[in-house]
Every structure is written in structure tokens, then in C-alpha cells.
Design a protein around this motif. Structure first.
Motif, PDB file in Angstrom:
ATOM      1  N   SER A   9       0.817  -1.221   0.000  1.00  0.00           N
ATOM      2  CA  SER A   9       0.000   0.000   0.000  1.00  0.00           C
ATOM      3  C   SER A   9       0.845   1.262   0.000  1.00  0.00           C
ATOM      4  O   SER A   9       0.339   2.344  -0.325  1.00  0.00           O
ATOM      5  CB  SER A   9      -0.912   0.015   1.232  1.00  0.00           C
ATOM      6  OG  SER A   9      -1.692  -1.153   1.306  1.00  0.00           O
ATOM      7  N   ALA A  10       2.117   1.149   0.365  1.00  0.00           N
ATOM      8  CA  ALA A  10       2.981   2.330   0.452  1.00  0.00           C
ATOM      9  C   ALA A  10       3.701   2.640  -0.850  1.00  0.00           C
ATOM     10  O   ALA A  10       4.409   3.648  -0.933  1.00  0.00           O
ATOM     11  CB  ALA A  10       4.006   2.136   1.576  1.00  0.00           C
TER      12      ALA A  10
ATOM     13  N   GLU B 218       8.402  11.968  -2.620  1.00  0.00           N
ATOM     14  CA  GLU B 218       7.671  11.078  -1.718  1.00  0.00           C
ATOM     15  C   GLU B 218       8.257   9.664  -1.733  1.00  0.00           C
ATOM     16  O   GLU B 218       8.343   9.009  -0.685  1.00  0.00           O
ATOM     17  CB  GLU B 218       6.193  11.040  -2.103  1.00  0.00           C
ATOM     18  CG  GLU B 218       5.309  10.251  -1.153  1.00  0.00           C
ATOM     19  CD  GLU B 218       5.288  10.817   0.255  1.00  0.00           C
ATOM     20  OE1 GLU B 218       5.017  10.026   1.192  1.00  0.00           O
ATOM     21  OE2 GLU B 218       5.527  12.026   0.432  1.00  0.00           O
TER      22      GLU B 218
ATOM     23  N   ARG C  42       9.719   7.755   1.645  1.00  0.00           N
ATOM     24  CA  ARG C  42       9.215   6.465   2.122  1.00  0.00           C
ATOM     25  C   ARG C  42      10.312   5.396   2.118  1.00  0.00           C
ATOM     26  O   ARG C  42      10.386   4.580   3.056  1.00  0.00           O
ATOM     27  CB  ARG C  42       8.030   6.019   1.266  1.00  0.00           C
ATOM     28  CG  ARG C  42       6.822   6.912   1.412  1.00  0.00           C
ATOM     29  CD  ARG C  42       5.603   6.370   0.682  1.00  0.00           C
ATOM     30  NE  ARG C  42       4.510   7.335   0.703  1.00  0.00           N
ATOM     31  CZ  ARG C  42       3.295   7.124   0.204  1.00  0.00           C
ATOM     32  NH1 ARG C  42       3.020   5.938  -0.354  1.00  0.00           N
ATOM     33  NH2 ARG C  42       2.365   8.052   0.265  1.00  0.00           N
TER      34      ARG C  42
ATOM     35  N   PHE D 211       7.600   1.772  10.089  1.00  0.00           N
ATOM     36  CA  PHE D 211       7.012   2.092   8.785  1.00  0.00           C
ATOM     37  C   PHE D 211       5.906   1.092   8.444  1.00  0.00           C
ATOM     38  O   PHE D 211       4.834   1.469   7.982  1.00  0.00           O
ATOM     39  CB  PHE D 211       8.095   2.074   7.712  1.00  0.00           C
ATOM     40  CG  PHE D 211       7.633   2.550   6.366  1.00  0.00           C
ATOM     41  CD1 PHE D 211       7.455   3.898   6.108  1.00  0.00           C
ATOM     42  CD2 PHE D 211       7.363   1.648   5.337  1.00  0.00           C
ATOM     43  CE1 PHE D 211       7.018   4.344   4.862  1.00  0.00           C
ATOM     44  CE2 PHE D 211       6.930   2.070   4.099  1.00  0.00           C
ATOM     45  CZ  PHE D 211       6.755   3.433   3.862  1.00  0.00           C
TER      46      PHE D 211
ATOM     47  N   LYS E 249       2.782   1.774  10.366  1.00  0.00           N
ATOM     48  CA  LYS E 249       2.051   2.932   9.837  1.00  0.00           C
ATOM     49  C   LYS E 249       1.097   2.530   8.716  1.00  0.00           C
ATOM     50  O   LYS E 249       0.018   3.116   8.563  1.00  0.00           O
ATOM     51  CB  LYS E 249       3.055   3.976   9.336  1.00  0.00           C
ATOM     52  CG  LYS E 249       2.421   5.200   8.707  1.00  0.00           C
ATOM     53  CD  LYS E 249       3.478   6.178   8.216  1.00  0.00           C
ATOM     54  CE  LYS E 249       2.842   7.384   7.543  1.00  0.00           C
ATOM     55  NZ  LYS E 249       3.853   8.341   7.040  1.00  0.00           N
ATOM     56  N   TRP E 250       1.485   1.518   7.928  1.00  0.00           N
ATOM     57  CA  TRP E 250       0.694   1.101   6.783  1.00  0.00           C
ATOM     58  C   TRP E 250      -0.119  -0.160   7.066  1.00  0.00           C
ATOM     59  O   TRP E 250      -0.741  -0.715   6.147  1.00  0.00           O
ATOM     60  CB  TRP E 250       1.606   0.876   5.578  1.00  0.00           C
ATOM     61  CG  TRP E 250       2.155   2.158   5.052  1.00  0.00           C
ATOM     62  CD1 TRP E 250       3.338   2.744   5.377  1.00  0.00           C
ATOM     63  CD2 TRP E 250       1.513   3.043   4.137  1.00  0.00           C
ATOM     64  NE1 TRP E 250       3.489   3.944   4.712  1.00  0.00           N
ATOM     65  CE2 TRP E 250       2.376   4.151   3.941  1.00  0.00           C
ATOM     66  CE3 TRP E 250       0.296   3.005   3.453  1.00  0.00           C
ATOM     67  CZ2 TRP E 250       2.048   5.206   3.097  1.00  0.00           C
ATOM     68  CZ3 TRP E 250      -0.030   4.059   2.610  1.00  0.00           C
ATOM     69  CH2 TRP E 250       0.843   5.142   2.436  1.00  0.00           C
TER      70      TRP E 250
ATOM     71  N   GLU F  35      -2.845  -2.102   4.609  1.00  0.00           N
ATOM     72  CA  GLU F  35      -2.511  -3.459   4.150  1.00  0.00           C
ATOM     73  C   GLU F  35      -3.642  -4.432   4.470  1.00  0.00           C
ATOM     74  O   GLU F  35      -3.984  -5.290   3.650  1.00  0.00           O
ATOM     75  CB  GLU F  35      -1.213  -3.932   4.815  1.00  0.00           C
ATOM     76  CG  GLU F  35       0.023  -3.135   4.410  1.00  0.00           C
ATOM     77  CD  GLU F  35       0.496  -3.459   3.005  1.00  0.00           C
ATOM     78  OE1 GLU F  35       1.417  -4.257   2.844  1.00  0.00           O
ATOM     79  OE2 GLU F  35      -0.087  -2.887   2.047  1.00  0.00           O
TER      80      GLU F  35
END
Length: 321
Positions: free
Chosen positions: A8-9, A197, A201, A212, A215-216, A220
């Protein structure tokens, strides 16, 4: 095993991510071919999606010799190197043990290891043609057969075949390219904001991978649920005669070779509808997957150098008029 970058990132590359999600919902689509520049996240996206998927039964992943096997394992992700021999790919029979002791001794290959998951071939356009033929045949049948001097072993080999390559380094034969279900074109981002960006990331993931990933995590989990829900309903998604006629007219309009394009277009649109949680395919689904399913099946038109994607989009506009 290292932690995978969250699917997703991944910044941009929406078409590639969509193709992978569609293939994850319906592996029968026939795999994904990704053309484009180096360093654009091709292998990262495939590894991320494989790591994201729910674990599979251990007996489903890899070759089993009949011994009991319990539990579950991560979805397999197998790299096939360019220099791989046929025995390493399909597996090898130990003829000496077979003839001397009467035992069918089989050493599983990469196809067995990929069962239930993904087989990734970087620079597939540089792979020897007979190996590519073999991969596509097995991917289509879901079974690998190894025969040596009258001895034969067969085992399941159901995987999503992902190929990537740079067309400037050599083209894939058209008849082989046609057998990949979907084709994606990726390019190095030209938008400054996107590039910044991506750097941010990647830097955060390298410095603090656990934080990290956390955070996602919610994004996910949403993707996991979408895939699981899509798999559960994809077989029941319907296509009306009008939608099937639209798919056929589109393929006729762009002069796509054979009927494989129409079948892939139908399956991809159904998988997309399932991902979106709707029970019937509409014209919008056809339009979204058409470039993925058809761009690599078009004959080159010397009178039209606009490119296959533009030809497909123009045909869609004409059919909608």
C-alpha cells in the motif's frame, strides 16, 4: 527473511498494482508481463503483494512426496535467474537411484517451490526461448511433468507468473508475449512531488522498517480483505450479453489476434468487479482492464504510430459514441 516494503505504500505505478491485484484474485488470467525502466518498483511490488497475502497450507506450497505435512507457510515467492538450467527449473530425476534401487528419487525444481504463489522472472525477454515456452505451458496447465528415460513424475505447479523486462534490451517473441494474461507499462516518475515522496518512504523504511510497516498496517489489512472477498465471489460475478458483445467489438476494432484477448478481457473485468464488491461487470470495468489485456496482442500498424494503448482508448471512445 527480510521485511517486505508495504504494498500500500508504493507510490504511483497504479496500473501495475491493479494488474497484480487482478491476478491475485483470479490466477487463471495467466500472469503479468511488466515492461519498463529499471528501478521502478517492479520486483518490490510483486514481493510486497506476495508477503501481504494470507498464508497457504504447507502441502499446497512446494512439492510434497506424500509425507504428512501440517500447518501453513507464507505465499511462495520464487525468483528464476536467467542462467537457470532446465533441471533446476522443472526438477531432476535421480536415474541412478531409480534404476539401482527402484526408487523414484525426485529433486524438486523452482516450479515446485513456486506452487501456490508467485514465480518472478526479471529480464524475461533475455531468457532462453525453450525455458519461456516451458514456463508458460506449466502456468497454463497447473501441472509440471518430468520425464527421463521412461520414468515420469508429475506434481501441481499452480502459480502466478510475473515477467519483467526492458524492451530496449530485447523483445519477447510475440507468440509468447500473447500468452501472458496482462501487460503493464511502467516508467520512471517525472512528477517531482512523486519522486520526493518515494525517497522519503524508502528512507523511512530503511531506517525504521517496523515503524514504517506499522504505519501502513491498516491499509494493508484492507487490501488483504479486498483480495479475500474478491476471490470468494469472483466465480459468481456475471457478464451480460451486452458486455460480452462490447468486449468482442473492442477486440475486433483493434484487430487483436486470436480469442485469447477476449477471454482475458472477460476474466480481468470479472476479477476487477469482484475486487470492487459488485456482482456484475459493466462497461467501466471493460474500459479499465482493456489496455492491460489487449495492448500486447495488437499487430503493429505502419499507418498508425500512436501506440497500442492510444489505439485501445480511441476504440473505446468510438464504441461509446
Amino acid at each position: 527473511m527480510g521485511m517486505s516494503f508495504p504494498f500500500s505504500a508504493i507510490v504511483g505505478q497504479d496500473e501495475m498494482k491493479l494488474a497484480l491485484l487482478i491476478a491475485a484474485v483470479d490466477p487463471r488470467i495467466g500472469g503479468v508481463m511488466v515492461f519498463g525502466d529499471r528501478g521502478t518498483g517492479k520486483s518490490t511490488a510483486v514481493r510486497s503483494l506476495a508477503a501481504l497475502l494470507p498464508h497457504v497450507p504447507a502441502e499446497q506450497a512446494g512439492y510434497q512426496d506424500g509425507s504428512p505435512c501440517k500447518g501453513s507457510v507464507p505465499v511462495p515467492f520464487v525468483d528464476l535467474p536467467l542462467g537457470a538450467t532446465e533441471d533446476r527449473v522443472v526438477g531432476a530425476l535421480d536415474l541412478e537411484r531409480a534404476l539401482g534401487a527402484g526408487i523414484k528419487a525426485f529433486e524438486p525444481g523452482l516450479l515446485a517451490r513456486a506452487n501456490g504463489g508467485f514465480l518472478y522472472v526479471d529480464e524475461v525477454n533475455l531468457l532462453e526461448d525453450h525455458i519461456v515456452d516451458l514456463l508458460l505451458d506449466v502456468a497454463a496447465s497447473g501441472e509440471n511433468v518430468v520425464e527421463r528415460d521412461g520414468l515420469s513424475v508429475r506434481h501441481p505447479a499452480r502459480f502466478v507468473l510475473i515477467g519483467s523486462g526492458n524492451p530496449e534490451e530485447g523483445e519477447l517473441r510475440p507468440q509468447l508475449l500473447d500468452r501472458f494474461g496482462l501487460s503493464v507499462e511502467v516508467r520512471t516518475p517525472q512528477d517531482l512531488g512523486q519522486r520526493v515522496e518515494i525517497l522519503k518512504r524508502c528512507d523511512m523504511f530503511e531506517r525504521e522498517p517496523v515503524a514504517f510497516a506499522a504505519k501502513w498496517h491498516r491499509a494493508e489489512r484492507k487490501t488483504v480483505k479486498r483480495i479475500a472477498a474478491g476471490r470468494a465471489v469472483v466465480a459468481s460475478v456475471t457478464l451480460s450479453d451486452a458486455i460480452l458483445a462490447l468486449a468482442s467489438r473492442l477486440c475486433l476494432n483493434v484487430a487483436a489476434d486470436g480469442l485469447r484477448g477476449e477471454l482475458t478481457l472477460m476474466r480481468s473485468a470479472r476479477a476487477l468487479a469482484a475486487l470492487e464488491g459488485v456482482c456484475e461487470v459493466d462497461a467501466g470495468h471493460i474500459a479499465r482492464v482493456a489496455p492491460l489485456a489487449l495492448r500486447h496482442r495488437l499487430r503493429r500498424d505502419v499507418l498508425d504510430e500512436t501506440g497500442s494503448t492510444a489505439r485501445i482508448e480511441r476504440a473505446l471512445e468510438e464504441l461509446a459514441a
